[in-house]
Design an enzyme around this catalytic site. Structure first.
Site, PDB file in Angstrom:
ATOM      1  N   ASP A  85      33.211   3.801  68.865  1.00 52.45           N
ATOM      2  CA  ASP A  85      34.559   4.270  68.517  1.00 52.45           C
ATOM      3  C   ASP A  85      35.441   4.355  69.753  1.00 52.45           C
ATOM      4  O   ASP A  85      36.230   5.306  69.921  1.00 52.45           O
ATOM      5  CB  ASP A  85      34.488   5.650  67.853  1.00 52.45           C
ATOM      6  CG  ASP A  85      33.638   5.652  66.594  1.00 52.45           C
ATOM      7  OD1 ASP A  85      33.494   4.585  65.978  1.00 52.45           O
ATOM      8  OD2 ASP A  85      33.112   6.715  66.240  1.00 52.45           O
TER       9      ASP A  85
ATOM     10  N   ASP B 235      34.022   6.921  72.869  1.00 55.20           N
ATOM     11  CA  ASP B 235      35.377   7.490  72.822  1.00 55.20           C
ATOM     12  C   ASP B 235      36.146   7.264  74.129  1.00 55.20           C
ATOM     13  O   ASP B 235      36.752   8.193  74.675  1.00 55.20           O
ATOM     14  CB  ASP B 235      35.326   8.986  72.513  1.00 55.20           C
ATOM     15  CG  ASP B 235      34.877   9.272  71.086  1.00 55.20           C
ATOM     16  OD1 ASP B 235      34.452   8.321  70.408  1.00 55.20           O
ATOM     17  OD2 ASP B 235      34.950  10.428  70.666  1.00 55.20           O
TER      18      ASP B 235
ATOM     19  N   ARG C 281      35.676   1.355  61.998  1.00 54.70           N
ATOM     20  CA  ARG C 281      35.387   2.175  60.828  1.00 54.70           C
ATOM     21  C   ARG C 281      36.510   3.190  60.641  1.00 54.70           C
ATOM     22  O   ARG C 281      37.280   3.459  61.562  1.00 54.70           O
ATOM     23  CB  ARG C 281      34.031   2.864  60.947  1.00 54.70           C
ATOM     24  CG  ARG C 281      33.842   3.746  62.157  1.00 54.70           C
ATOM     25  CD  ARG C 281      32.456   4.349  62.126  1.00 54.70           C
ATOM     26  NE  ARG C 281      32.112   5.113  63.302  1.00 54.70           N
ATOM     27  CZ  ARG C 281      31.006   5.845  63.422  1.00 54.70           C
ATOM     28  NH1 ARG C 281      30.156   5.908  62.413  1.00 54.70           N
ATOM     29  NH2 ARG C 281      30.747   6.503  64.527  1.00 54.70           N
TER      30      ARG C 281
END
Length: 699
Positions: free
Chosen positions: A553, A526, A614
């Site tokens: 991510d 992140d 995703r």
């Protein structure tokens, strides 16, 4: 994201400068102390000042910029290279005016605001000392001639110009000595961010003991002779050549003859296959030259690195792709370390092509941030606040400078941060728009803002943990925010803290019109949260000429975000494994999501171990329509052959994920698992489509 928790040296002949000078990437500021002034005396505290004179009130950063490399060294009675910053700023659009100011005895910053054609063809204006000649954005062009710097001329900057087309139809022309820039016995010269091409003889000639020269971030192309150095028996010159894109040139790339210290690094030499121009050699260490050649990238060249028997050449970290012939090093000259003379930071050689394709040549943001005329300077300058850990600025922390910005400030405030590591949390609240945080070092690595909060880190007041968004090292809630020439990092130690949620954000934005230029955003999971103030609010982010580093991510959120002409670096997990996701968009159904364009995705990770993205339906919101498009981008073999993945029980195939004309070992053909845009679809998914009515402009 809360959903993540469930998943698993030679003899010195001069003085070394005491600090790194403020340039080396686009629009770096000069020593911030010279820019510490406000629009009203006392507005930002007792240390703020107001520049009263019209001649200085509108002085932008590019007009006072100083060189790096050997041009920054104090020697021969000259303290670095700063051009005409002590004189008036004038704008020229005619040959007569350009020649008038360039040949004047007094200092000038000369802004070329149009195309000037030399008459006669091949004319070279005899530039005198203490001049900055800078193109106004991409408008400044010199056609059919160039500049000449004679014996003893010093302290000259030639920057952000296109100099082109003196070619007389004869390749390897020996009859017409028409160069873009010729120097005979000059010193302290900085040639930066120019596009030099298609001249009659050569593009740059550094001759007759010209020294303390830095040539940086230029494009040199379409030429028989690119860059010749020498025409002397003396081995006295000191020259730095870095971050230049030299392509489709046959020889002198450069040819470096009898240079005492030649430092070449992070250059990209490219010979394009199938064209009429074929390189005969690349970097050449001739005569008595002592050359250090570092982290450059050679593509398709014949004889990429050549050394005379009498010369010395040390190679470190260079990349050679599709090259043939000589690739030499060695020699008996004394070893030397460029850092004995000046500070510098190397980019990775593998990243150099992408960096220079996006960053070399004229920049639209240079030469355009203030209105100038030949008579006066009328525009108001941005307020600048200075930050320095050593107390030499107005503030010692970045947050203190942000706190000094008045609520609802109507105009740009630049927070100029001197080199150093600032371990602190920075928040720009929503009522402080128009803020720029800018590192003033020679590299984006010189100025770092870093902290180590994670989602699960307990708050000091005992009120719980920070959460993912609250973990950000830098949090931006204000519109029209800009950052450049610095690193923003979260160095949370996952290995030592596997007991808590380990999402750790480096930079969070929840605003509109956020512009990040020449930055590094670094973390693990992140790293970069591009958010909006609310689900129904627009939030646009434009990132260019930058690095984003992470593993899971690490580019995520619901903003309309563009990563353009940048490098996305994949990183192994805390335990040394390779697995991750580049993007996790949570886009609203009526908005555009994340666009990666004209960039490079690479990293020291295992092959086929990373997904491109995703679909994050934050909070299980089925109304979201996550989007990531990756186009015209080089993908390393780390990218999976099926590059998209489901998340949280939602199928990515029900959302918006696609590619277009990507290249590299990680690219692939269209299939049901790898959607590709048609040409018609791609025409509606350009950078401009993401940004709408906003054109990011540096200020």
């Amino acid at each position: 994201m809360s959903a993540h928790r469930s998943r698993g040296t030679g003899r010195p002949r001069h003085r070394r400068r005491s600090t790194a000078l403020a340039i080396g990437v686009p629009l770096a500021l000069t020593a911030a102390g010279t820019l510490a002034y406000g629009t009203d005396l006392g507005l930002f505290g007792a240390d703020a000042q107001t520049k009263a004179s019209a001649a200085t009130a509108a002085t932008p950063a590019w007009a006072t910029a100083t060189a790096d490399g050997f041009a920054s060294v104090n020697a021969l009675g000259q303290n670095g290279t700063y051009g005409g910053r002590d004189g008036k700023t004038v704008t020229v659009k005619t040959l007569a005016d350009l020649e008038k100011y360039a040949t004047a005895a007094e200092p000038y910053v000369i802004v070329v605001a149009g195309t000037i054609t030399m008459d006669p063809i091949g004319k070279e204006i005899k530039v005198q000392s203490d001049k900055t000649i800078v193109g106004s954005g991409t408008a400044g062009q010199i056609v059919g001639g160039g500049f000449f710097l004679g014996q003893g001329v010093h302290n000259v900057i030639i920057r952000n110009l296109t100099i082109r087309d003196a070619y007389q139809g004869v390749w390897n022309d020996k009859e017409h000595d028409f160069d873009a820039i010729q120097m005979d016995g000059a010193h302290h010269v900085w040639i930066d961010h120019n596009d030099l091409r298609h001249m009659a003889d050569g593009l740059i000639d550094s001759r007759k003991d010209t020294t303390y020269l830095t040539v940086s971030w230029n494009k040199l192309s379409q030429e028989n002779k690119a860059f010749g150095i020498g025409w002397t028996d003396n081995v006295t010159a000191d020259i730095t050549i870095h971050h230049n894109w030299i392509r489709e040139t046959e020889q002198r790339n450069p040819s470096t003859d009898n240079v005492a210290h030649a430092h070449l690094y992070n250059n990209f030499l490219e010979d394009v296959a199938g064209t009429d121009i074929k390189s005969s050699y690349g970097n050449y260490s001739r005569g008595g030259t002592n050359m250090v050649l570092e982290n450059s990238y050679f593509q398709g060249l014949t004889n990429p690195v050549v050394r005379d028997a009498t010369a010395t050449l040390v190679q470190r970290g260079n990349v050679f792709s599709g090259t043939t012939g000589k690739n030499e090093s060695g020699g008996t000259g004394a070893a030397w370390n460029p850092k004995t003379y000046y500070a510098y930071t190397l980019d990775k050689a593998a990243d150099v092509p992408a960096l220079l394709k996006s960053g070399a040549g004229p920049r639209s943001s240079i030469g355009t941030s203030a209105s100038t005329t030949t008579a006066t300077t009328n525009a108001a300058a941005a307020t600048t606040l200075t930050v320095a850990k050593d107390g030499s600025g107005q503030y010692t922390t970045v947050q203190a400078a942000v706190n000094a910005v008045p609520a609802n400030n109507p105009a740009r405030v630049v927070i100029a941060v001197k080199p150093g590591t600032y371990r602190e949390l920075v928040k720009v609240p929503s009522n402080k728009p128009h803020v720029t945080i800018q590192g003033t070092g020679g590299s984006r690595k010189d100025t770092t803002i870093v902290f180590d909060n994670a989602s699960g880190t307990p708050k000091p007041d005992g009120s719980g943990t920070y959460g993912t968004g609250g973990s950000a090292t830098v949090a931006v809630d204000a519109d029209d925010f800009q950052a450049r020439n610095l690193t923003i990092s979260n160095d949370f130690d996952e290995a030592a803290h596997q007991d808590i949620a380990n999402q750790a954000v480096a930079l969070r934005t929840s605003a509109d019109k956020v512009f990040l230029d020449s930055v590094i955003v670094s973390g693990d999971q992140d790293t970069l949260l591009v958010d909006t103030a609310a689900k129904d609010k627009l939030g646009r982010v434009y990132i260019t000429n930058s690095y984003v580093i992470g593993n899971t991510d690490f580019i995520f959120g619901r903003a309309t975000a563009v990563i353009d002409k940048s490098v996305i670096t994949l990183k192994k997990r805390w335990n040394g494994t390779s697995a991750g996701y580049v993007t996790a968009p949570s886009t609203a159904a009526d908005r555009k999501g994340i666009l990666i364009a004209n960039s490079t995705v690479n990293g020291d990770v295992s092959d086929r171990s990373f997904f491109l993205g995703r679909n994050w339906h934050a909070g299980g919101d089925a109304t979201l329509d996550p989007q990531t498009t990756v186009r015209n981008t080089s993908l390393s073999a780390a990218i999976k052959t099926t590059p998209w993945s489901d998340m949280g029980g939602f199928s990515w195939k029900d959302d918006r994920f696609a590619e277009y004309k990507n290249t590299g070992a990680g690219s692939g053909a269209a299939s049901s698992d790898r959607p590709q845009l048609t040409d018609a679809q791609a025409a509606a998914q350009e950078v401009a489509d993401w940004l709408g009515d906003w054109t990011p402009t540096a200020s």
